[in-house]
Design a protein around this motif. Structure first.
Motif, PDB file in Angstrom:
ATOM      1  N   MET A 114       8.272  -2.698  -1.811  1.00 46.25           N
ATOM      2  CA  MET A 114       7.496  -3.927  -1.690  1.00 46.25           C
ATOM      3  C   MET A 114       7.484  -4.408  -0.245  1.00 46.25           C
ATOM      4  O   MET A 114       6.508  -5.004   0.211  1.00 46.25           O
ATOM      5  N   ASN A 115       8.546  -4.142   0.453  1.00 46.17           N
ATOM      6  CA  ASN A 115       8.614  -4.502   1.861  1.00 46.17           C
ATOM      7  C   ASN A 115       7.516  -3.810   2.667  1.00 46.17           C
ATOM      8  O   ASN A 115       6.829  -4.436   3.477  1.00 46.17           O
ATOM      9  N   THR A 158       4.162  -5.111   1.792  1.00 47.05           N
ATOM     10  CA  THR A 158       4.066  -6.381   2.493  1.00 47.05           C
ATOM     11  C   THR A 158       3.560  -6.197   3.924  1.00 47.05           C
ATOM     12  O   THR A 158       2.590  -6.814   4.365  1.00 47.05           O
ATOM     13  N   THR A 159       4.234  -5.290   4.630  1.00 48.31           N
ATOM     14  CA  THR A 159       3.865  -5.021   6.021  1.00 48.31           C
ATOM     15  C   THR A 159       2.453  -4.455   6.110  1.00 48.31           C
ATOM     16  O   THR A 159       1.621  -4.921   6.905  1.00 48.31           O
ATOM     17  N   ILE A 202      -4.179  -7.324  -0.287  1.00 45.31           N
ATOM     18  CA  ILE A 202      -2.903  -6.834  -0.833  1.00 45.31           C
ATOM     19  C   ILE A 202      -3.100  -5.472  -1.485  1.00 45.31           C
ATOM     20  O   ILE A 202      -2.334  -4.529  -1.252  1.00 45.31           O
ATOM     21  N   SER A 227       2.887 -11.981   3.135  1.00 42.99           N
ATOM     22  CA  SER A 227       4.316 -12.156   2.939  1.00 42.99           C
ATOM     23  C   SER A 227       4.721 -11.730   1.538  1.00 42.99           C
ATOM     24  O   SER A 227       3.892 -11.618   0.628  1.00 42.99           O
ATOM     25  N   LYS A 228       5.991 -11.490   1.395  1.00 45.09           N
ATOM     26  CA  LYS A 228       6.538 -11.105   0.118  1.00 45.09           C
ATOM     27  C   LYS A 228       6.147 -12.112  -0.962  1.00 45.09           C
ATOM     28  O   LYS A 228       5.648 -11.748  -2.031  1.00 45.09           O
ATOM     29  N   THR A 272       3.756 -14.159  -1.174  1.00 40.47           N
ATOM     30  CA  THR A 272       2.333 -14.159  -1.523  1.00 40.47           C
ATOM     31  C   THR A 272       2.006 -13.068  -2.529  1.00 40.47           C
ATOM     32  O   THR A 272       1.271 -13.289  -3.502  1.00 40.47           O
ATOM     33  N   ILE A 273       2.564 -11.893  -2.295  1.00 38.49           N
ATOM     34  CA  ILE A 273       2.320 -10.809  -3.243  1.00 38.49           C
ATOM     35  C   ILE A 273       2.744 -11.230  -4.639  1.00 38.49           C
ATOM     36  O   ILE A 273       2.034 -11.013  -5.615  1.00 38.49           O
ATOM     37  N   TYR A 274       3.899 -11.905  -4.703  1.00 33.00           N
ATOM     38  CA  TYR A 274       4.415 -12.285  -6.008  1.00 33.00           C
ATOM     39  C   TYR A 274       3.651 -13.446  -6.634  1.00 33.00           C
ATOM     40  O   TYR A 274       3.837 -13.758  -7.798  1.00 33.00           O
TER      41      TYR A 274
END
Lengths: 226, 226, 226, 226
Positions: B45-46, B49-50, B27, B55-56, B58-60
């Motif tokens: 954040m998108n 993510t890419t 990440i 995935s979104k 997961t980052i959070y």
DNA sequence: AATGAATGAGCTTTCATTCAT
DNA sequence: TATGAATGAAAGCTCATTCAT
């Protein structure tokens, strides 16, 4: 059509759209407060509107968009940035005194809360508005440097200093003068403005070091090649 | 889309949520590319993510929000920032050689494209995330300074140098070494990295000036007046 | 990733972003109501959002912008526009009967409230979205014309009709069939849909006129040259 | 900026607010250029103001709002729309010649760039301003129709034509005359104005068809069944 | 535990209209 | 009477964050 305000507060009669300097300053003042408090991105045009006490539409008559408003604001602020330092340099009775006055004025101004804040904001948008950052200290090249270099050139010509590279020497003196403050203030490790006495002490050291190296004499300063 | 190669995935079974260091680095790597390319605000954040291939959600799990992600990223990057300069200092055969190596490494690193970019981003959010800017160069105080100051202290103790204020002297040497690059690169008036030979020349001048002033001898360097 | 809904209401599992046909239709349905009620400009994305029962962001996942949403909507609606007329043409037992069925279906459909409304909206944005207007009646050329022309060509080949320019003849028949309704409905001088009986009478006249002129026989129809 | 030449300004003293017909036309001329160029929504009052060379306030003295300005503009333009066609009809030496002249004039005018543009704009706001669209071709009912119908009535009375429904017949002739152009131009499938020779050919076909069906004689045309 | 579709507050900017001059 | 600077509601669109799957 354009009837410029004769005094300070929009006096009488109308001004052409986007031409009233009083209103223009009123907007810039509001924008200044917002940008300083919040930074470029976080300051919303709505908030600037409120802070400036004008309507949204009015701002857009005076400034094409948010970036332009910011650019104009920085432009306005910049002009006075190095005035004091410059005049201190020219007023000095001796080289050491001139450098001391210049260094103190510069170090003080560059580490003032306002200027530090402004530098951060400008650097934050430097990638998007490179010319704003580039001209932050005045027309290229870094104008404090240019002024000091001119001064040094004249002293070299007069035989009072021996400096192989006056551009580098000017930068060296400036860095020495702001050695205790610039990075610390910019990066926030020093949260208060430095007391004047302390600034003076640092600049005294800078002057001493500079004169020891570049002061005219048999051992003449060296800047690189021999 | 981007999937991590089999062997780098957390080795065995599952890890507690937000605990897999491989995924964490994955990440941060993606975030690094995005932040460097776009800056803090513009990096979405998108996109992170890419870029990171996670995935979104997961980052959070790993980072509470965008700011925290950024803080953690800077924290990770910071550690290696001054490594080279530090080792150059300790490897030097003479004081002058040590300073020369340290100064060149420092000036080079601080004015590299990546670090300049990072500094700008960090300064752009300094008002909102003061501790990120504050610790950008390492644990307070400005760690390059601390290391150099330690070195100078040892040389003073050994009688090789005469320095009344080693903290100031350390800052002075650093500023002299980066005199030609730091502000110019940060504010964009110098758009290319400076050639090594040129950096070396500038640092040679810094060392000469520094040694002339602080080198042990009868006239011993002074940093204030007496 | 993309798991298409198997029945009609998003059944189970997720669909890729912007890929759920049920949601897509839900948005288009809401957009249809808004555009029909308010026209293109006056219909706000906010209102469409509310009407469709989805969030703003979702709409923008499915459709890049307001124009694209409109284009897709018209595309969806268009397909069924001439179906009935086409099949009536092919079902006709005699030429006159075929033309009668085709004419009535066409005149009815083109003057229905919905289609009239849609035509107005499409024409209102024709300058900005020319291809939308251009393809409103189907792929160029005006597909009702193309279909009818094909039919006429076959009858000419069979010797049942004598028509020098079947493209023009097709347009003539269509205009005759909609003579009492098209402009009146479009420009609003006729506010109600025309009663079927009346439409039939008008089309009967069109067929009579058309057959009198183009019906095969010694006097053969003429469309231009000597 | 644009100032009217001295002599065209209202001749003597002042006119009541919103009563000067010269200024009114000046505004309408500017509005015409803007609406035609940009359409109703996209034409801003600011631009109309500039184009007309009057102030914002003045426009609002003459016209209550943007819609009213548009309505009045269309009203003014409308009057001349069918003049040529009407006089061609009355000048014709024979019925066929009269119809030919009328048809060509009508088809040419209705498919001219300006009129097509105007129709689209009018239709685009038809839902909001129904009476504007309704009266676009003149006072109800569709005035070209009314005029032609009057002409046909007179010929029927004179025994030169046999027409059971002259309203329908008039519409039929008009639709036949514009069969190749009206929809194609309006919906943009025909992007250039049609060459005169081609228009003439189409109208010749229309006249031939019309006369074949309605020309007086034993078989007398019928428009309903008997 | 990981996913990514959905959310909706909030952004910058436009423009018909007003009203003090 | 004519002016045009000022207004501010409302537009299209973005994106950090959530939560059902």
């Amino acid at each position: 059509m354009v009837r410029v305000a004769e005094e300070s507060v929009s006096p009488r009669g109308r001004t052409a759209a986007g031409q009233d300097p009083v209103k223009r300053d009123q907007i810039l003042d509001g924008a200044r407060r917002c940008f300083m408090r919040l930074g470029f991105e976080a300051a919303s045009m709505n908030e600037i509107t409120t802070e400036a006490g004008v309507s949204k539409g009015t701002i857009y008559v005076y400034f094409a968009n948010k970036e332009e408003l910011f650019v104009q604001l920085i432009e306005r602020e910049r002009s006075s940035l190095l005035d004091t330092a410059t005049s201190r340099l020219l007023e000095g009775e001796s080289i050491a005194a001139a450098l001391q006055g210049f260094g103190v004025a510069l170090a003080t101004r560059l580490s003032s809360d306002d200027v530090v804040r402004a530098q951060r904001i400008v650097l934050g948008v430097a990638e998007r508005l490179p010319q704003v950052a580039r001209s932050f200290f005045g027309p290229e090249p870094f104008s404090g440097v240019a002024i000091l270099q001119g001064y040094l050139d004249s002293k070299v010509a007069a035989g009072a200093l021996t400096i192989p590279d006056t551009d580098l020497a000017a930068r060296q003196f400036i860095e020495l003068s702001t050695a205790a403050t610039f990075k610390r203030r910019l990066f926030g490790t020093m949260t208060q403005e430095m007391p004047v006495a302390e600034v003076e002490r640092v600049v005294e050291s800078a002057v001493a070091m500079f004169m020891a190296f570049y002061g005219a004499g048999p051992q003449g300063g060296r800047s690189g090649s021999d």
